[in-house]
Design an enzyme around this catalytic site. Sequence first.
Site, short mmCIF file in Angstrom:
data_model
loop_
_atom_site.label_atom_id
_atom_site.label_comp_id
_atom_site.label_asym_id
_atom_site.label_seq_id
_atom_site.Cartn_x
_atom_site.Cartn_y
_atom_site.Cartn_z
N ARG A 1 -8.81 7.87 -5.14
CA ARG A 1 -10.21 8.11 -4.75
C ARG A 1 -10.23 9.14 -3.63
O ARG A 1 -9.20 9.58 -3.15
CB ARG A 1 -10.81 6.81 -4.22
CG ARG A 1 -9.97 6.25 -3.10
CD ARG A 1 -10.61 5.13 -2.34
NE ARG A 1 -9.66 4.39 -1.54
CZ ARG A 1 -9.22 4.74 -0.35
NH1 ARG A 1 -9.63 5.87 0.19
NH2 ARG A 1 -8.36 4.01 0.32
N GLU B 1 9.41 -5.43 0.58
CA GLU B 1 9.95 -4.11 0.92
C GLU B 1 10.79 -4.23 2.18
O GLU B 1 10.54 -5.11 3.01
CB GLU B 1 8.80 -3.12 1.23
CG GLU B 1 8.21 -2.45 0.03
CD GLU B 1 7.07 -1.49 0.40
OE1 GLU B 1 6.90 -1.14 1.57
OE2 GLU B 1 6.35 -1.10 -0.53
N HIS C 1 -2.28 -1.60 10.91
CA HIS C 1 -2.00 -0.89 9.66
C HIS C 1 -3.20 -0.13 9.11
O HIS C 1 -3.24 0.20 7.94
CB HIS C 1 -1.46 -1.84 8.58
CG HIS C 1 -0.26 -2.61 9.02
ND1 HIS C 1 0.89 -2.01 9.44
CD2 HIS C 1 -0.02 -3.94 9.11
CE1 HIS C 1 1.78 -2.93 9.78
NE2 HIS C 1 1.25 -4.11 9.59
N LYS D 1 0.82 -2.20 -6.87
CA LYS D 1 1.84 -1.48 -6.12
C LYS D 1 3.21 -1.52 -6.80
O LYS D 1 3.96 -0.55 -6.74
CB LYS D 1 1.93 -2.01 -4.70
CG LYS D 1 0.69 -1.65 -3.90
CD LYS D 1 0.87 -1.90 -2.42
CE LYS D 1 -0.43 -1.51 -1.72
NZ LYS D 1 -0.36 -1.44 -0.30
P1 ADP Z 1 -2.51 -0.99 2.37
O1 ADP Z 1 -2.62 -0.56 0.93
O2 ADP Z 1 -2.80 -2.43 2.57
O3 ADP Z 1 -3.24 -0.07 3.30
P2 ADP Z 1 0.02 0.39 2.68
O4 ADP Z 1 1.13 0.12 1.76
O5 ADP Z 1 -0.77 1.65 2.44
O6 ADP Z 1 -0.97 -0.86 2.72
O7 ADP Z 1 0.55 0.43 4.17
C1 ADP Z 1 -0.30 0.53 5.29
C2 ADP Z 1 0.51 0.74 6.56
O8 ADP Z 1 1.40 -0.38 6.76
C3 ADP Z 1 1.42 1.95 6.55
O9 ADP Z 1 0.77 3.13 6.92
C4 ADP Z 1 2.48 1.54 7.56
O10 ADP Z 1 2.02 1.68 8.87
C5 ADP Z 1 2.65 0.06 7.29
N1 ADP Z 1 3.73 -0.19 6.29
C6 ADP Z 1 3.58 -0.42 4.97
N2 ADP Z 1 4.78 -0.60 4.36
C7 ADP Z 1 5.72 -0.47 5.31
C8 ADP Z 1 7.16 -0.56 5.33
N3 ADP Z 1 7.85 -0.83 4.23
N4 ADP Z 1 7.79 -0.36 6.51
C9 ADP Z 1 7.10 -0.10 7.66
N5 ADP Z 1 5.75 -0.02 7.71
C10 ADP Z 1 5.05 -0.20 6.56
#
Ligand code: ADP
Length: 503
Positions: free
Chosen positions: A295, A203, A238, A119
């Site tokens: 993917r 973040e 999430h 990431k």
């Molecule tokens: P993963 O790869 O583990 O699925 P992601 O980065 O795609 O994680 O994030 C999954 C979910 O987590 C997002 O759709 C959101 O709901 C929440 N999320 C991730 N980063 C943030 C952030 N910086 N602020 C608020 N919510 C977040």
Amino acid sequence: MIRKINKVLIANRGEIAVRIIRACREMEIAAVAVYSEADRNSPHVLSADEAYCIGPPPSRESYLVMEKIIDTARRCGADAIHPGYGFLSENAEFAQKVIDAGLIFIGPKPESIRAMGDKTEARKLVRSAGVPTVPGTPDAVSDESVVRDFARQHGFPILIKAAAGGGGKGMRIVRSSDELSTSFSAAQSEARSAFGDGRVYVEKYLDNPRHIEFQILADKYGNIVHLGERECSIQRRHQKVIEETPSVIVDDAMRRQMGEMAVAAARACSYENAGTIECLVDKEKNYYFLEMNTRLQVEHPITEMRTGRDIVHEQIRIAMGGKLSFTQEEVTFRGHAIECRIYAEDPVNNFLPSTGTITHLKPSQGFGIREDRGVEVGGAISVYYDPIISKLVAHGETRNEAIAKMKRALREYEIMGVRVNIPFNLFVLNHPKFVEGDFDTHFVNNYYRPELLDGLNPSEQTVAAVVAALLEHDFLEDITTAAGENHTVSPGKWKASRFEHWR
Ligand code: ADP
């Protein structure tokens, strides 16, 4: 250069394997299934042209064993491997091994998977292409004081995330400095055990964002198109549960702008094949790149329904060295599509996976409904794999029409033997905030309570109907005993009025 694919091995199981086999059939390509001992009689095995057992039920002894899969592909004369989603789909080492074995990997280049799989690297890469990212530390952090500095600068809450993350694992929200130390080490150890890589970064935790993602397709000649957005804010822990397209907050101008951003992000890693650019969007409609999934996504069918483009066909065509079969200008959108994931889990009992054998199944059909499923009656939902049963997709001319069709389809769906989350899906679709389109990623946390499911269980109605019929024949005692054993509903809850209704 075109390299014809005549036979594809699908390195996956369940609904997505069936989905890919169907695409192969349509393209007159032979489809080869691989399966674990637990999946011997699964639909993906029965519907393939050839099928080979690759080991015992645990994925690490079957669906995750690269050598067995590649060896099977070579021995059966396959030209290509499609990884589906999950399992080895985002594993750069696997993609490389497939190529080294002289086979085609139906997906992006290993370099792109690697670049986007980290990431922090992905964020750097897309930033260099002018794509906004959520404010965060540029690199992984091992020193707690860096996390504290970040929090001082940006304010709480902050989010500690695994650099190698996925599936919502290794993510910790920190709301105050007291929690920081514990959360930092917890995120590190969770990341280490989930991904074998304990690196984490930080973040800013955005307030009430929406999760909006763009589907892209890219060929080997630098042509990249987007197929519009998907709104995936209805999440639990999430993880997405209901997806729709279009998003109620995205207008044409925003779609064009975000679409161009998605194409730029894909171009930044010389992307090929299908991929998804995930973003968070705040209340002011500022958007931020979150990550790229390299993917096919679970929720790809809603995009197919709205654009009329078959993403799996396109994936195979691109992998053969073909050009994208359409341009950005030729992408048109029609109506509204919603997907509900039907999981074998108990929405009353903290969504606990519900294992067992499916004893009855009568899925919904009818105008505007698509079902992608990988299990049949007699099939088992086991502890070994994701408990997904089916993906139900509704397509209508308008959002309201799509919601109405989906509600009808959910109520019609009959399944027995395992508990399913259909009542939960109905709860969301009936909720005024969902109907208004006024929601964010906290919807489920904010509004869902198990006790609100009363009366939303269609299988309860099915059982009630059976009981009503049997009442007339004095068989009530037998059926109440049977239903009490494997049903979410206790016979005591059946109301006289419901009998009346069903009679
Ligand atoms: P993963 O790869 O583990 O699925 P992601 O980065 O795609 O994680 O994030 C999954 C979910 O987590 C997002 O759709 C959101 O709901 C929440 N999320 C991730 N980063 C943030 C952030 N910086 N602020 C608020 N919510 C977040």
